[in-house]
Write an enzyme that holds these catalytic residues in place. Sequence first.
Site, short mmCIF file in Angstrom:
data_model
loop_
_atom_site.label_atom_id
_atom_site.label_comp_id
_atom_site.label_asym_id
_atom_site.label_seq_id
_atom_site.Cartn_x
_atom_site.Cartn_y
_atom_site.Cartn_z
N GLN A 166 2.32 -5.66 -3.33
CA GLN A 166 2.78 -5.85 -1.68
C GLN A 166 3.82 -5.52 -1.81
O GLN A 166 4.68 -4.26 -2.19
CB GLN A 166 2.37 -7.44 -1.28
CG GLN A 166 1.45 -8.14 -0.96
CD GLN A 166 0.66 -8.89 -1.71
OE1 GLN A 166 1.62 -9.70 -2.76
NE2 GLN A 166 -0.58 -9.07 -2.72
N ASP A 201 0.95 -1.51 0.03
CA ASP A 201 0.14 -0.35 0.22
C ASP A 201 0.98 1.46 0.50
O ASP A 201 0.31 2.30 0.56
CB ASP A 201 -0.96 0.04 1.00
CG ASP A 201 -1.58 -0.97 1.08
OD1 ASP A 201 -2.24 -1.50 0.56
OD2 ASP A 201 -2.05 -1.76 2.42
N GLY A 226 -4.18 -4.72 -4.06
CA GLY A 226 -5.85 -3.58 -4.35
C GLY A 226 -4.52 -2.87 -4.87
O GLY A 226 -3.64 -1.71 -4.07
N HIS A 227 -4.57 -2.09 -6.45
CA HIS A 227 -3.47 -0.85 -6.72
C HIS A 227 -4.55 0.46 -6.93
O HIS A 227 -5.36 -0.31 -8.13
CB HIS A 227 -2.59 -1.93 -7.19
CG HIS A 227 -1.61 -2.64 -7.71
ND1 HIS A 227 -1.06 -3.09 -7.88
CD2 HIS A 227 -1.22 -2.34 -5.98
CE1 HIS A 227 0.22 -3.65 -7.36
NE2 HIS A 227 -0.05 -3.95 -5.93
P1 IMP Z 1 -2.26 -12.78 1.86
O1 IMP Z 1 -1.57 -11.85 1.27
O2 IMP Z 1 -3.76 -12.16 1.51
O3 IMP Z 1 -1.76 -14.34 2.53
O4 IMP Z 1 -2.37 -12.16 3.42
C1 IMP Z 1 -1.23 -12.15 3.77
C2 IMP Z 1 -0.39 -11.05 4.85
O5 IMP Z 1 -0.27 -9.89 3.53
C3 IMP Z 1 -1.71 -10.04 5.24
O6 IMP Z 1 -1.29 -9.55 6.36
C4 IMP Z 1 -2.36 -8.76 3.82
O7 IMP Z 1 -3.02 -8.40 5.20
C5 IMP Z 1 -1.05 -8.70 4.20
N1 IMP Z 1 -1.55 -7.96 2.40
C6 IMP Z 1 -1.57 -9.22 1.18
N2 IMP Z 1 -1.78 -8.55 0.51
C7 IMP Z 1 -1.24 -7.11 0.34
C8 IMP Z 1 -1.45 -5.83 -0.23
O8 IMP Z 1 -1.37 -5.56 -1.67
N3 IMP Z 1 -1.14 -5.11 0.72
C9 IMP Z 1 -1.10 -4.72 1.47
N4 IMP Z 1 -1.15 -6.12 3.25
C10 IMP Z 1 -1.14 -6.62 2.07
MG MG Z 2 -2.76 -1.81 -1.86
#
Ligand code: IMP
Ligand code: MG
Length: 404
Positions: free
Chosen positions: A208, A13, A40-41
């Site tokens: 991420q 983010d 989420g971009h």
């Molecule tokens: P997962 O990727 O859904 O398995 O989540 C694992 C961790 O990564 C959690 O803390 C999520 O909130 C975080 N996470 C996954 N994708 C994003 C992203 O695009 N932005 C911020 N945090 C993310």
């Molecule tokens: Mg994001």
Amino acid sequence: MGNLSVVGMQWGDEGKGKLVDYLADDYDAVARFNGGSNAGHTVVAGGSKHTFHLLPSGALKRKELLIGAGVALDPDMLAEELASLPGAVRGRLMVDGRCSLVSPFDKKLDSALEEMRGAAAIGTTRRGIGPAYAMRALRLALRAADVMGSPDSSSLAEVYSRLGVDPSGLAAWVKTSREALTGLVGDVASRIRDVMAAGGSVLFEASQGTLLDLLHGTYPYATSAHTVVSYIPAGIGIPPADAGEPLGVTKCYTTRVGGGPFPTEVNGAVSDQIRAIGHEYGATTGRARRIGWLDLVALRYAVRLNGVRSIAVSKLDVLSAMREFRVCVAYRHLGSETQDFFGALSNLNEVEPVYESPVSLLGAEYGGGVPPQAKKLVDYLESALGVRVRILSYGEERSKTVEL
Ligand code: IMP
Ligand code: MG
């Protein structure tokens, strides 16, 4: 123009989507190489807002869009995302046949595992990312190219069933996935070579952030893929040199969604104010993001891991409304100070941040160039991190960007 890779320096983010959209003009194609629809971009242009989960953020710039083999691809989400955009996008999109697919059963398993963890939950996005990558590692996952044929999914069904997830509907899902992917599946690695051979260039978009990397992040509070630039060559299937120069993206403060250690986290009035002004709610899950001050210990680690020589700093408009601005320069633990993020990883929950307040950005206005307070911050960050600050972002809208 050579290739460029945009990578997150924090826990995601950082504003990568906005920057990729902004920078895309100079490139022929925009490629994703990691993660899936957990991302989420957000791109805001001409007053309208788009949040991309699977499509590269160059989608609004009419660029060629590539989804590399390292992505865990949810065909249902892709179909939904394509349906929300004008039809022209489909003709510009290629999905690598080696992408492993995220099934509805992976999403059920993701939720079941989170429930099982209880208070120690990772706080995943429940988009099935962990189970999908696990199924790939077990060599059970179906890939994009597989569903274009008539795959035998019986061993996969057997595994889900033994894990307590009812696999009925698997064959129907294979069929809808085939429909969603028809006309899109190809060899992205080879396509990138062709683009480059014709003198074109590619912008790689990481999902991420570095601190969520499965190997180098705050494991187990991490995602299930690699988020560092060194995963681009493997995640796409290109030689390391073709990933191009990395550009790190960091907010001027820090956020994190989900569980896990966060040394500079703040609670109360300051975090409420930053969350409200910066709209700090997850673009994928809507969850309120945790808020903290800028952390140079973590940032230096991210700069080193990615070999970043230039960075973009985002969300500066938020600091224009804040009387206070702090930067963590070291961690204190059991009476001693450290600047070694990796060394502190095992007790990141207990470290106490040591802060400096190098500048106040209260009232700083952008529009007409770089205000003196922001220039002071740029100088401070350049000397503290040993990188060049190349871009400042001071609002969601594409135009609210300055190049230095
Ligand atoms: P997962 O990727 O859904 O398995 O989540 C694992 C961790 O990564 C959690 O803390 C999520 O909130 C975080 N996470 C996954 N994708 C994003 C992203 O695009 N932005 C911020 N945090 C993310
Ligand atoms: Mg994001």
